[in-house]
Design an enzyme around this catalytic site. Structure first.
Site, PDB file in Angstrom:
ATOM      1  N   VAL A 184       2.567  12.408   3.379  1.00  0.00           N
ATOM      2  CA  VAL A 184       2.014  11.795   2.170  1.00  0.00           C
ATOM      3  C   VAL A 184       0.696  11.106   2.532  1.00  0.00           C
ATOM      4  CG1 VAL A 184       2.500  10.249   0.236  1.00  0.00           C
ATOM      5  CG2 VAL A 184       4.398  11.348   1.448  1.00  0.00           C
ATOM      6  N   ASP A 185      -0.303  11.306   1.705  1.00  0.00           N
ATOM      7  CA  ASP A 185      -1.621  10.741   1.984  1.00  0.00           C
ATOM      8  C   ASP A 185      -1.634   9.244   1.678  1.00  0.00           C
ATOM      9  OD1 ASP A 185      -4.203  10.593   2.701  1.00  0.00           O
ATOM     10  OD2 ASP A 185      -5.001  11.892   1.114  1.00  0.00           O
ATOM     11  N   THR A 186      -1.404   8.442   2.699  1.00  0.00           N
ATOM     12  CA  THR A 186      -1.356   6.985   2.534  1.00  0.00           C
ATOM     13  C   THR A 186      -2.256   6.356   3.601  1.00  0.00           C
ATOM     14  OG1 THR A 186       0.496   6.683   4.062  1.00  0.00           O
ATOM     15  CG2 THR A 186       1.057   7.095   1.752  1.00  0.00           C
TER      16      THR A 186
ATOM     17  N   GLN B 230       0.853  -1.203   0.000  1.00  0.00           N
ATOM     18  CA  GLN B 230       0.000   0.000   0.000  1.00  0.00           C
ATOM     19  C   GLN B 230       0.887   1.251   0.000  1.00  0.00           C
ATOM     20  OE1 GLN B 230      -2.357  -0.407   3.618  1.00  0.00           O
ATOM     21  NE2 GLN B 230      -0.836   0.679   4.846  1.00  0.00           N
ATOM     22  N   GLY B 231       0.253   2.392  -0.119  1.00  0.00           N
ATOM     23  CA  GLY B 231       0.961   3.666   0.017  1.00  0.00           C
ATOM     24  C   GLY B 231       2.026   3.892  -1.054  1.00  0.00           C
TER      25      GLY B 231
ATOM     26  N   TYR C 240      11.288   7.823  15.389  1.00  0.00           N
ATOM     27  CA  TYR C 240      11.114   7.771  13.929  1.00  0.00           C
ATOM     28  C   TYR C 240      12.132   8.691  13.244  1.00  0.00           C
ATOM     29  CZ  TYR C 240       8.774   8.316   9.373  1.00  0.00           C
ATOM     30  OH  TYR C 240       8.478   8.349   8.033  1.00  0.00           O
TER      31      TYR C 240
ATOM     32  N   ASP D 287       9.030 -10.475   4.987  1.00  0.00           N
ATOM     33  CA  ASP D 287       9.203  -9.624   6.165  1.00  0.00           C
ATOM     34  C   ASP D 287      10.673  -9.195   6.186  1.00  0.00           C
ATOM     35  OD1 ASP D 287       9.652  -8.565   8.656  1.00  0.00           O
ATOM     36  OD2 ASP D 287       8.616 -10.151   9.762  1.00  0.00           O
TER      37      ASP D 287
HETATM   38  P1  NAD Z   1       2.213   2.534   4.853  1.00  0.00           P
HETATM   39  O1  NAD Z   1       2.782   2.822   6.203  1.00  0.00           O
HETATM   40  O2  NAD Z   1       0.806   2.890   4.589  1.00  0.00           O
HETATM   41  O3  NAD Z   1       2.443   1.015   4.496  1.00  0.00           O
HETATM   42  C1  NAD Z   1       3.595   0.372   4.900  1.00  0.00           C
HETATM   43  C2  NAD Z   1       3.664  -0.980   4.223  1.00  0.00           C
HETATM   44  O4  NAD Z   1       4.796  -1.637   4.795  1.00  0.00           O
HETATM   45  C3  NAD Z   1       2.449  -1.849   4.479  1.00  0.00           C
HETATM   46  O5  NAD Z   1       2.016  -2.419   3.266  1.00  0.00           O
HETATM   47  C4  NAD Z   1       2.982  -2.921   5.437  1.00  0.00           C
HETATM   48  O6  NAD Z   1       2.337  -4.174   5.304  1.00  0.00           O
HETATM   49  C5  NAD Z   1       4.452  -2.983   5.049  1.00  0.00           C
HETATM   50  N1  NAD Z   1       5.306  -3.517   6.102  1.00  0.00           N
HETATM   51  C6  NAD Z   1       5.217  -3.278   7.437  1.00  0.00           C
HETATM   52  N2  NAD Z   1       6.148  -3.987   8.098  1.00  0.00           N
HETATM   53  C7  NAD Z   1       6.846  -4.683   7.154  1.00  0.00           C
HETATM   54  C8  NAD Z   1       7.924  -5.607   7.216  1.00  0.00           C
HETATM   55  N3  NAD Z   1       8.467  -5.977   8.391  1.00  0.00           N
HETATM   56  N4  NAD Z   1       8.405  -6.141   6.064  1.00  0.00           N
HETATM   57  C9  NAD Z   1       7.849  -5.794   4.877  1.00  0.00           C
HETATM   58  N5  NAD Z   1       6.821  -4.934   4.760  1.00  0.00           N
HETATM   59  C10 NAD Z   1       6.323  -4.381   5.886  1.00  0.00           C
HETATM   60  O7  NAD Z   1       3.135   3.191   3.741  1.00  0.00           O
HETATM   61  P2  NAD Z   1       3.600   4.670   3.537  1.00  0.00           P
HETATM   62  O8  NAD Z   1       2.902   5.639   4.438  1.00  0.00           O
HETATM   63  O9  NAD Z   1       3.576   4.847   2.084  1.00  0.00           O
HETATM   64  O10 NAD Z   1       5.114   4.625   4.059  1.00  0.00           O
HETATM   65  C11 NAD Z   1       6.112   3.930   3.314  1.00  0.00           C
HETATM   66  C12 NAD Z   1       7.456   4.468   3.722  1.00  0.00           C
HETATM   67  O11 NAD Z   1       7.504   5.875   3.495  1.00  0.00           O
HETATM   68  C13 NAD Z   1       7.791   4.269   5.196  1.00  0.00           C
HETATM   69  O12 NAD Z   1       9.164   3.967   5.328  1.00  0.00           O
HETATM   70  C14 NAD Z   1       7.489   5.624   5.794  1.00  0.00           C
HETATM   71  O13 NAD Z   1       8.227   5.876   6.969  1.00  0.00           O
HETATM   72  C15 NAD Z   1       7.919   6.533   4.668  1.00  0.00           C
HETATM   73  N6  NAD Z   1       7.317   7.872   4.711  1.00  0.00           N
HETATM   74  C16 NAD Z   1       5.974   8.025   4.746  1.00  0.00           C
HETATM   75  C17 NAD Z   1       5.437   9.303   4.812  1.00  0.00           C
HETATM   76  C18 NAD Z   1       3.954   9.515   4.889  1.00  0.00           C
HETATM   77  O14 NAD Z   1       3.533  10.640   5.221  1.00  0.00           O
HETATM   78  N7  NAD Z   1       3.131   8.534   4.585  1.00  0.00           N
HETATM   79  C19 NAD Z   1       6.276  10.428   4.817  1.00  0.00           C
HETATM   80  C20 NAD Z   1       7.655  10.223   4.745  1.00  0.00           C
HETATM   81  C21 NAD Z   1       8.175   8.934   4.686  1.00  0.00           C
END
Ligand code: NAD
Length: 246
Positions: free
Chosen positions: A180-182, A16-17, A147, A58
């Site tokens: 980011v809108d996730t 996702q995301g 984080y 994982d």
């Molecule tokens: P999300 O948090 O919505 O989804 C994360 C995905 O990671 C899920 O599909 C989950 O099943 C998977 N996951 C969790 N643990 C795992 C593991 N041990 N092994 C494999 N997969 C695993 O996704 P997002 O919000 O798009 O975030 C993705 C990345 O972007 C993350 O590293 C996050 O810190 C980073 N990020 C997000 C934002 C934001 O605002 N959303 C901003 C900056 C950075």
């Protein structure tokens, strides 16, 4: 012709995301994409997307990562996207929170890179993209203590790898998105007492007036995965400074 024709990509957190959007965008540009995630149900949403093969993985499990990557001969692009947001100040954290966050957000990159870099060296190069955040050494964000520390470590790790492997034609960059809108952002909003107000508050913090979308980050990932910035790097050294380890 796609911008990633002939390239083989492996990425984590593709369920996702940002990870999912990046998998779809890279496949659309012609790459063969191995899309992995810990959650097999989420990966099913990628079934039938041309160019994408899904695998449950994982990234905190060293032996599983090794076994999975050993089966793929050529890897041109590695996108380490998996990460977890722990909400709180340093006073809210316990030792287990530091261990878990560093394990998933940083050490997982060691696991994958250790397997992938020898392949990239042998094949004459590649591109590694690590997921950081603006909440890192870039900026302090409230309630993002552990984080932010992990995401700052990702920047340091990326620069160190860039310095070590640039002469092997391996480019190492990280992306540092804002909000980011996730789905996980919405989960964090839903956990607050007034989610509707909280979403508005989150949005009003964005100077652009809206959240970034996963697809917008995916566009940047496609660019870094492509060979387009090899020549661009000479004139855009600041943006791409991690490539040279500066
Ligand atoms: P999300 O948090 O919505 O989804 C994360 C995905 O990671 C899920 O599909 C989950 O099943 C998977 N996951 C969790 N643990 C795992 C593991 N041990 N092994 C494999 N997969 C695993 O996704 P997002 O919000 O798009 O975030 C993705 C990345 O972007 C993350 O590293 C996050 O810190 C980073 N990020 C997000 C934002 C934001 O605002 N959303 C901003 C900056 C950075």
């Amino acid at each position: 012709m796609g911008r990633l024709d002939g390239k083989v990509v492996v990425l984590s957190a593709a369920g996702q995301g940002i990870g999912r959007a990046s998998a779809v965008a890279m496949a659309k540009e012609g790459a063969k994409v191995y899309a992995t995630d810990i959650n097999g149900e989420l990966l099913k949403t990628l079934n039938g997307v041309q160019g994408i093969e899904t695998h449950v993985l994982d990234v905190t499990k060293t032996d599983d990562v090794k076994a999975f990557l050993s089966k793929i001969d050529r890897i041109d692009v590695l996108f380490n996207c998996a990460g977890f947001v722990f909400n709180g100040t340093i006073l809210d954290t316990e030792e287990k929170d530091w261990d878990f966050s560093f394990d998933l957000n940083v050490k997982s990159m060691w696991r994958t890179c250790k397997e992938v870099i020898p392949k990239m060296k042998k094949q004459g190069g590649g591109s590694i993209i690590n997921m950081s955040s603006v909440a890192s050494s870039k900026k302090g964000a409230p309630n993002r203590c552990v984080y932010g520390a992990t995401k700052a470590a990702v920047i340091g790790l990326t620069k160190a790898m860039a310095a070590d492997f640039v002469t092997d034609q391996i480019r190492c960059n990280c992306v540092c998105p804002g909000t980011v809108d996730t789905p996980s952002l919405q989960d964090r909003i839903n956990a607050l007492p007034d989610p509707t107000q909280a979403r508005k508050d989150f949005e009003s913090r964005q100077r652009i007036g809206r959240f970034c979308t996963a697809e917008e980050v995916a566009n940047l990932v496609v660019f870094l995965a492509s060979d387009e910035h090899v020549s661009a790097a000479t004139s855009a050294g600041d943006i791409l400074s991690t490539q040279h380890g500066r």
